[in-house]
Design an enzyme around this catalytic site. Sequence first.
Site, PDB file in Angstrom:
ATOM      1  N   GLU A 123       0.200 -17.723  -8.735  1.00  0.00           N
ATOM      2  CA  GLU A 123       1.011 -16.823  -9.752  1.00  0.00           C
ATOM      3  C   GLU A 123       2.514 -16.894  -9.403  1.00  0.00           C
ATOM      4  OE1 GLU A 123      -0.399 -12.817  -8.859  1.00  0.00           O
ATOM      5  OE2 GLU A 123      -2.278 -13.365  -9.909  1.00  0.00           O
TER       6      GLU A 123
ATOM      7  N   TYR B 129       0.709  -1.305  -0.170  1.00  0.00           N
ATOM      8  CA  TYR B 129       0.036   0.062   0.009  1.00  0.00           C
ATOM      9  C   TYR B 129       0.950   1.079   0.090  1.00  0.00           C
ATOM     10  CZ  TYR B 129      -3.396  -3.427   1.481  1.00  0.00           C
ATOM     11  OH  TYR B 129      -4.307  -4.364   1.622  1.00  0.00           O
TER      12      TYR B 129
ATOM     13  N   CYS C 172      -6.120  -6.586  -6.588  1.00  0.00           N
ATOM     14  CA  CYS C 172      -6.067  -6.154  -5.107  1.00  0.00           C
ATOM     15  C   CYS C 172      -5.393  -7.310  -4.050  1.00  0.00           C
ATOM     16  CB  CYS C 172      -7.497  -5.714  -4.528  1.00  0.00           C
ATOM     17  SG  CYS C 172      -8.721  -6.998  -4.846  1.00  0.00           S
ATOM     18  N   HIS C 173      -5.249  -8.224  -4.489  1.00  0.00           N
ATOM     19  CA  HIS C 173      -4.793  -9.440  -3.662  1.00  0.00           C
ATOM     20  C   HIS C 173      -3.174  -9.435  -3.858  1.00  0.00           C
ATOM     21  CE1 HIS C 173      -5.090 -11.274  -7.937  1.00  0.00           C
ATOM     22  NE2 HIS C 173      -4.196 -11.890  -7.533  1.00  0.00           N
TER      23      HIS C 173
END
Length: 114
Positions: free
Chosen positions: A83, A23, A54-55
């Site tokens: 991923e 963030y 957002c993850h």
Amino acid sequence: MKIDRNLVYKLLKQVPKGKVTSYKALANAAGNPKASRAIGMFMKTNPYAPNVPCHRVVYSDGRLGGFSGKARIDDKIKMLREEGVLVKDGRIVDFKKHYFDKFSIEKAMRATLP
DNA sequence: AATATGGCACAAA
DNA sequence: CTTTGTGCCATAT
């Protein structure tokens, strides 16, 4: 509002697969290093769910963000692992290795959102 | 307009 | 390394 949420979304889209960001990095790239918390709000109310990963946004120390519940977190962890980002006990393994903060503000400016 | 809450960050102990 | 306390920005009521 001091932060352009549209820009934040574009920036987050720059994060390649298998990488994660914080963030803090997004807030900094957006121009408000102190707005890290607001970034969380943007993720929470993100209208581009699949488009904005957002993850892939985590705490600056490598832990997963607050999210809503353990089950929820577990799901995110699973996606991240697919991923290529391993998460162990709520912490990202080799966080520095997967960390991405080389955002291109110019590129984000030129990008367009669906 | 004011207060509370939340997918945060950082310094200090 | 963990726990507190403080600061910050954007919504919800």
